[in-house]
Design an enzyme around this catalytic site. Structure first.
Site: not given
Length: 189
Positions: A85, A125, A142, A13, A131
Site C-alpha cells: 500500500r 457496502r 481512507r 479490487k 462493515r
C-alpha cells in the site's frame, strides 16, 4: 500469474481479484480480509482499521508473506489486493518477496474511480455487509491516506513496465472485460 490489484478503497479490487483468481486458478489474497481475521486475536490491529490508518509494515509482512508463499506453492500464483500500500512496502516487497523468495509480480492492475463514486460504493457496502469500518468519516480518511500513501505506487509500477491502468468507473462486467483484455495483451507480449 502473480498479480496485484491496485486502487482506492471501494474501487473493486476484491470483486475483480476474486474473479481473476477463479479464472486463472490461483489464490486470491485480500489484505483487508487477512487483517479482519487477525483483529480477532489482536486489539492493536483493530485500532488501525477502525481509524482507517495503515497497519505497520512489519505486521503486514508477517501476516501476508507466508500466505503468498503457500499460494505459489499450491497454485503457482496469487491475485493480491491491498498489499503493498505504500512505496516503502513496495520497495521492501520487491527485495524480500520478489528477489529473496522469487515471488516477483507479473502485472499490476490499477483501477481508477472518482472519489464521489467510491464514497457511495463504500457506504452502500457498509449497509449491505454491516462493515463498521466503513463510516463516512473513516471512508474520507481512507481516501486521503490512499491519495498520500498508495497513489505514488502507480508511477512506481509504471516505471517498472508492469502497470495496467483500467477505468473502474463502469459496470463491473465491463471493468472485468477491460482487465482481462489488458492481461491478455500483457501475457502475449
Amino acid at each position: 500469474m502473480r498479480l496485484l490489484m491496485l486502487g482506492p478503497p471501494g474501487s473493486g479490487k476484491g470483486t475483480h481479484g476474486v474473479r481473476l483468481a477463479d479464472d486463472y486458478g490461483v489464490v486470491h489474497i485480500s489484505s483487508g480480509d487477512v487483517l479482519r481475521a487477525a483483529i480477532a486475536g489482536d486489539t492493536r490491529l483493530a485500532g488501525y482499521v477502525a481509524r482507517g490508518d495503515l497497519v505497520p509494515d512489519d505486521v503486514l509482512f508477517k501476516l501476508l508473506v507466508p500466505i503468498m508463499e503457500r499460494a505459489v506453492a499450491k497454485t503457482g500464483g496469487f491475485i493480491a489486493d491491498g498489499f503493498p500500500r505504500t512505496l516503502a512496502q513496495a520497495e521492501r516487497a520487491y527485495r524480500e518477496i520478489g528477489i529473496d523468495r522469487h515471488l516477483k509480480l507479473d502485472a499490476v492492475v490499477s483501477l481508477d474511480v472518482p472519489d464521489d463514486v467510491l464514497v457511495r460504493r463504500m457506504l452502500d457496502r457498509a449497509q449491505q455487509q454491516g462493515r463498521a469500518d466503513d463510516t463516512l468519516e473513516v471512508i474520507q480518511h481512507r481516501l486521503a491516506v490512499y491519495c498520500a500513501e498508495t497513489y505514488p505506487l502507480i508511477e512506481y509500477f509504471r516505471e517498472r513496465g508492469i502497470l495496467l491502468p483500467v477505468n473502474g468507473n463502469q459496470p463491473p462486467d465491463d471493468v472485468y472485460a477491460d482487465i482481462k483484455e489488458a492481461l491478455d495483451q500483457r501475457v502475449t507480449k
